[in-house]
Each structure stands twice: as structure tokens, then as C-alpha cells.
Design an enzyme around this catalytic site. Structure first.
Site, PDB file in Angstrom:
ATOM      1  CG  ASN A  17      -2.204  -0.797   0.918  1.00 45.57           C
ATOM      2  OD1 ASN A  17      -3.046  -0.384   0.134  1.00 45.57           O
ATOM      3  ND2 ASN A  17      -2.302  -1.973   1.522  1.00 45.57           N
ATOM      4  CG  LEU A  92      -1.598   4.047  16.362  1.00 46.83           C
ATOM      5  CD1 LEU A  92      -2.089   4.864  15.177  1.00 46.83           C
ATOM      6  CD2 LEU A  92      -0.153   4.392  16.676  1.00 46.83           C
ATOM      7  CG  HIS A 108      -9.915  -3.172   8.369  1.00 48.29           C
ATOM      8  ND1 HIS A 108      -9.026  -3.739   9.271  1.00 48.29           N
ATOM      9  CD2 HIS A 108     -10.973  -4.006   8.301  1.00 48.29           C
ATOM     10  CE1 HIS A 108      -9.542  -4.858   9.734  1.00 48.29           C
ATOM     11  NE2 HIS A 108     -10.726  -5.051   9.166  1.00 48.29           N
ATOM     12  CG  ASP A 144      -9.982  -2.170  12.329  1.00 49.43           C
ATOM     13  OD1 ASP A 144      -9.027  -1.431  12.077  1.00 49.43           O
ATOM     14  OD2 ASP A 144      -9.860  -3.384  12.579  1.00 49.43           O
TER      15      ASP A 144
HETATM   16  C1  GRF Z   1      -3.212  -4.572   3.983  1.00 52.23           C
HETATM   17  O1  GRF Z   1      -4.083  -5.619   3.693  1.00 52.23           O
HETATM   18  C2  GRF Z   1      -3.952  -3.502   4.753  1.00 52.23           C
HETATM   19  O2  GRF Z   1      -5.295  -3.421   4.411  1.00 52.23           O
HETATM   20  C3  GRF Z   1      -3.829  -3.983   6.185  1.00 52.23           C
HETATM   21  O3  GRF Z   1      -2.537  -4.535   6.265  1.00 52.23           O
HETATM   22  C4  GRF Z   1      -2.127  -4.981   4.978  1.00 52.23           C
HETATM   23  C5  GRF Z   1      -0.834  -4.309   4.680  1.00 52.23           C
HETATM   24  O4  GRF Z   1      -0.269  -4.754   3.456  1.00 52.23           O
HETATM   25  N1  GRF Z   1      -4.079  -2.918   7.106  1.00 52.23           N
HETATM   26  P1  GRF Z   1       0.922  -3.969   2.810  1.00 52.23           P
HETATM   27  O5  GRF Z   1       2.048  -3.938   3.845  1.00 52.23           O
HETATM   28  O6  GRF Z   1       0.449  -2.604   2.474  1.00 52.23           O
HETATM   29  O7  GRF Z   1       1.307  -4.768   1.613  1.00 52.23           O
END
Ligand code: GRF
Length: 215
Positions: A17, A92, A108, A144
Site C-alpha cells: 500500500n 495506537l 482495512h 477499526d
Molecule cells: C493490507 O491488507 C492492509 O489493508 C492492512 O494490512 C495490509 C498491509 O499490506 N491494514 P501492505 O504492507 O500494504 O502490503
């Protein structure tokens, strides 16, 4: 021209991400990447993109509270406009969340409020859901539970496995997270009195991308 929104990204792992956020940073700029894990794969992207990165390793602190205080101090010192959690595996605490409330967002991998917490893909399959997806939301002090910004969803296939489902959802994450940040950066999406507000441009853009928003 007005300055781009300054974003700090917090990671713990592979950072896919983070990469999507770096690749699609049109109206914001990622000024710092912070990892609690010195071995996080995502730190490689900091090098590739010549982005500033910092590791704050909990194992270097005698107490968890000292780690948390340092994390809060470092992020405050970044003077950023937004803090984006991208697979950051620390809970957090209130002081952090309250300080950054309205500027702290997360992605999420579920259609919240369904499946908060971990192992969302496995749990969606076990529950025989027909749909799954991901949610970008402001972070509050619950797990969340903060105000939802947008969701992207898909149909669960008949032969779906946890692996295939997580890969398919991840592709959606890589689209919706930068989209949400760019919309916030342009002022098209904002949080007003704990309610997410969308401009008509943001509404149209969400519709064009097949993202669900929460008016
Ligand atoms: C993703 O699935 C995100 O939604 C969740 O943790 C994962 C992180 O994946 N919070 P990356 O490290 O971004 O590949």
C-alpha cells in the site's frame, strides 16, 4: 500554487500500500515513512523512491510506553497534514489518536463494520460471505471503528481461497487508498463534526471508480 498535503506513512511489513501511495501521489507528498520493524520490506520503497524513512523499533525501548512516547514525538515533529497507516501493526493509544484525530487514516481489508481486526479474508470465507473488500477510514479510539471514507468491494468466487481473496482485495486497496488521499488533499473529502463530507466532484469520482461512500 498551494503546497501539497504532507503525509507520513506508518508501516510494519511488505509495504504494497505504501508503494501504491508513492506511485499515485498527485496532490499529496509522502514526506516521511516510519516503520516499527527494521526488517519491513516496505523500507525498500523508501530507498527506491528516495523518501525519508525512520525505524522506531519497540525492542530498543525498555517499556512499551517509552516506544509509544517516541513514536508520538517523532510523528508530531514531522509536522505533517495527514498520517496514513498502511499495515502498521501497533495499536495506537488514546494520546496518539486524540492528537491526530481527523488527520489519521487507515486502510482495512474488509467491508467495515464487518470483520474488524485480523484474518479478515479467512473469516469472510468461513462466514460464507458473498462479498468482501476494503475500507478507508478515519481512525478513532475503537478497533477499526472510525468514520468510513470509502469502500471497494468484490464478489467472492466459488473457488476462492484465502490467498486469492487477499490478492484480489489488495488490488482494490491499491486503488482506493491513493484515491482517498488525493481527494482529501484536494479538499474534496473532509471530516466535519465527526462526519465525512464529500464534494460533488468526490461523489462523481467515487461513482466512476465504483467506490461506495458514506453520505
Ligand atoms: C493490507 O491488507 C492492509 O489493508 C492492512 O494490512 C495490509 C498491509 O499490506 N491494514 P501492505 O504492507 O500494504 O502490503
Amino acid at each position: 500554487m498551494s503546497q501539497k498535503l504532507k503525509v507520513v506513512v506508518l508501516i510494519s511489513g511488505r509495504g504494497s500500500n505504501l508503494k501504491a501511495l508513492l506511485d499515485n501521489a498527485q496532490d499529496y507528498s509522502i514526506t516521511t515513512i516510519i516503520s516499527d520493524n527494521p526488517n519491513a520490506g516496505g523500507l525498500e520503497y523508501a530507498k527506491q523512491y528516495s523518501a525519508q524513512a525512520q525505524v522506531i523499533d519497540p525492542s530498543c525501548f525498555a517499556k512499551k510506553s517509552e516506544f509509544r512516547a517516541e513514536l508520538l514525538k517523532v510523528v508530531k515533529d514531522c509536522n505533517c497534514d495527514l498520517v496514513a497507516l498502511a499495515g502498521f501493526m501497533q495499536i495506537l493509544k488514546e494520546d496518539f489518536v486524540n492528537h491526530f484525530f481527523g488527520k489519521l487514516i487507515n486502510i482495512h481489508p474488509s467491508l467495515l463494520p464487518a470483520f474488524t481486526g485480523l484474518h479478515t479474508h479467512q473469516r469472510a470465507l468461513a462466514a460464507k460471505e458473498s462479498k468482501h473488500g476494503c475500507t478507508v477510514h478515519f481512525v478513532d479510539n475503537g478497533m477499526d471503528t472510525g468514520p468510513k471514507i470509502a469502500q471497494a468491494s468484490l464478489e467472492i468466487l466459488a473457488n476462492e481461497t484465502e490467498d486469492s481473496l487477499s490478492q484480489r482485495v489488495l488490488k482494490l486497496e491499491h486503488k482506493i487508498y491513493p484515491w482517498a488521499l488525493n481527494q482529501i488533499a484536494k479538499g474534496e473529502i473532509s471530516l466535519v463534526n465527526n462526519q465525512v463530507k464529500y464534494s460533488s466532484l468526490a461523489e462523481k469520482s467515487a461513482q466512476a471508480n465504483n467506490f461506495l461512500i458514506f453520505k
